[in-house]
Design a protein around this motif. Structure first.
Motif, short mmCIF file in Angstrom:
data_model
loop_
_atom_site.label_atom_id
_atom_site.label_comp_id
_atom_site.label_asym_id
_atom_site.label_seq_id
_atom_site.Cartn_x
_atom_site.Cartn_y
_atom_site.Cartn_z
N ALA A 32 0.82 -1.21 0.00
CA ALA A 32 0.00 0.00 0.00
C ALA A 32 0.86 1.26 0.00
N PHE A 33 0.28 2.34 -0.53
CA PHE A 33 0.88 3.68 -0.47
C PHE A 33 0.23 4.44 0.69
N TYR A 34 1.03 5.28 1.37
CA TYR A 34 0.45 6.19 2.37
C TYR A 34 0.20 7.52 1.66
N PRO A 35 -1.07 7.84 1.35
CA PRO A 35 -1.38 9.01 0.52
C PRO A 35 -1.44 10.31 1.33
N GLY A 36 -1.50 11.43 0.61
CA GLY A 36 -1.76 12.70 1.27
C GLY A 36 -0.74 13.79 1.01
N VAL A 37 -0.83 14.83 1.84
CA VAL A 37 0.03 16.01 1.71
C VAL A 37 1.30 15.81 2.53
N VAL A 38 2.44 16.08 1.88
CA VAL A 38 3.75 15.85 2.50
C VAL A 38 4.31 17.16 3.04
N TYR A 39 4.64 17.18 4.34
CA TYR A 39 5.20 18.37 4.99
C TYR A 39 6.63 18.08 5.44
N SER A 40 7.59 18.88 4.97
CA SER A 40 8.94 18.79 5.50
C SER A 40 8.94 19.54 6.83
N PRO A 41 9.95 19.33 7.70
CA PRO A 41 10.00 20.05 8.98
C PRO A 41 9.90 21.57 8.83
N ALA A 42 10.37 22.12 7.71
CA ALA A 42 10.32 23.56 7.50
C ALA A 42 8.89 24.09 7.41
N TYR A 43 7.93 23.18 7.14
CA TYR A 43 6.53 23.60 6.97
C TYR A 43 5.60 23.05 8.05
N TYR A 44 6.16 22.56 9.16
CA TYR A 44 5.33 22.02 10.23
C TYR A 44 4.25 23.00 10.68
N GLN A 45 4.62 24.28 10.74
CA GLN A 45 3.69 25.28 11.28
C GLN A 45 2.45 25.49 10.40
#
Length: 403
Positions: free
Chosen positions: A187-200
């Protein structure tokens, strides 16, 4: 092949305790996981014609190869499987190059009220896409029809239905429909990917997990939010992360010291001000349901494990089947971790890759599977209060994962 798998299972246990692994707990667990993935995915490559000598050679390689070399091999093994999957999907729903879609289909979730435990307690509400460019027209097959055809060609597909985990909060679970082998990408884990720089910018920041259990974190700090993806869709559309449900903060109770510290070190930012480049994605992807995998109940064991997969964005013919998009501009910012916090570093943020990548996650089978529920070890932190349904698989692994 049974005796070969037994050898690999024994090797997994031995190599995970190897003194050559790093002493830093989190890195130790990461190395142990990569080592396991090296063995499982290499075992898959051996095929049905492999003999004991082949197995011994791979086990020997796993004991001697550097972490970097093992990571590269795991990436190659996973990419090879995903490439085959993408070609199979092209056979099922080939794009019609002679025509284009006249309209963009609104993304509508089918089961937004479903209750479940662990990684996905709620499916977010969706909204239609506005002013989206046209995409390629494909065969007008439903999600269920695409799924059945994938099973016919690959031997397995996925189903989301009521979990067999015996507790009241289990809700829906993820099931394998068909048969899969050790090392298969399930399976793939879908969705929006956030790097640590965009946690906020993650909805609900800094307490992002209070109202959203669709979040998962890679070792490198990348967070994937599957809530906007939900249960997928019925066609190939431009997807820009639409579908995030409104975050409702928990205002009950007095503010704790840790909460005050979070507020001093962080401030939620308005994500609507950051442009997110959408991509034409196949919302009918039958394997984009990893966020429905439940944690095993007591006396049960996981049968899949998480594997980081860096998809090379240069593979444009495969892009539509990778159910993820990056939040932000795609520009890399180097971050350094201090305890629970991430701070910007003065060093270059380049990943070291020669090509632009999309950091994603897939689930890999840790044994042969047949018509059963897929179970994933959540490894919840033992420094925080765990849900009543959570039974640790290995307390030491949980401690290393979050130390």
């Amino acid at each position: 092949m049974a005796f070969l798998f037994k050898k690999f299972q024994e090797a997994v246990k031995v190599l995970a305790k190897s003194p050559t692994f790093a002493r830093e707990p989190r890195h130790l667990q990461f190395e142990a996981d990569i080592n396991r993935l090296f063995l499982y995915t290499s075992y898959k490559l051996l095929g049905k014609n492999a003999d004991e000598a082949d197995a011994e050679e791979i086990i020997d390689m796993a004991s001697k190869a550097s972490l970097t070399d093992q990571q590269k091999q795991v990436q190659e093994n996973i990419h090879s499987q995903i490439k085959t999957f993408c070609k199979t999907m092209d056979d099922i729903i080939p794009p019609n190059l002679q025509s284009i879609d006249k309209h963009c289909e609104p993304i509508v979730e089918k089961d937004s009220a479903s209750r479940r435990s662990g990684l996905s307690l709620a499916v977010g509400q969706s909204s239609p896409l506005n002013n989206c460019p046209v995409g390629q027209e494909t065969k007008p097959l439903s999600q269920s029809e695409v799924s059945q055809r994938l099973k016919d060609l690959m031997g397995y597909t996925l189903q989301v239905k009521p979990s067999e985990i015996p507790h009241k909060d289990a809700g829906k679970g993820l099931f394998l429909n068909g048969e899969a082998d050790v090392g298969d990408v399930i399976a793939f884990y879908p969705g929006v990917v956030y790097s640590p720089a965009y946690y906020q910018y993650i909805p609900g920041y800094p307490r992002v997990d209070e109202q959203n259990s669709y979040l998962i974190t890679r070792y490198d700090g990348t967070i994937i939010n599957a809530q906007p993806w939900g249960v997928g869709g019925e066609s190939r559309v431009l997807w820009n992360g639409s579908g995030v449900s409104e975050y409702i903060p928990n205002v009950e109770g007095a503010e704790k010291g840790s909460d005050r510290m979070w507020k001093l070190l962080s401030k939620p930012l308005d994500g609507s001000r950051v442009a997110i480049k959408g991509d034409i994605l196949e919302r009918r992807n039958p394997l984009a349901f990893a966020h429905y995998a439940n944690h095993p109940a007591k006396d049960m064991l996981p049968n899949v494990m998480v594997c980081p997969y860096d998809f090379p964005l240069t593979e444009k013919n495969m892009r539509t089947y990778i159910p993820n998009i990056s939040f932000g501009t795609g520009e890399e910012v180097n971050m350094k971790r201090f305890g629970s916090f991430w701070f910007k570093s003065w060093k270059s943020g380049r990943s070291g890759s020669d090509v632009p990548i999309l950091r994603t996650l897939v689930l890999v089978a840790t044994r042969a599977l047949c018509e059963e529920e897929l179970l994933l070890n959540y490894r919840l932190s033992n420094s925080k209060r765990r849900p009543s349904w959570y039974t640790p698989i290995d307390e030491e692994e949980d401690r290393r994962r979050w130390s």
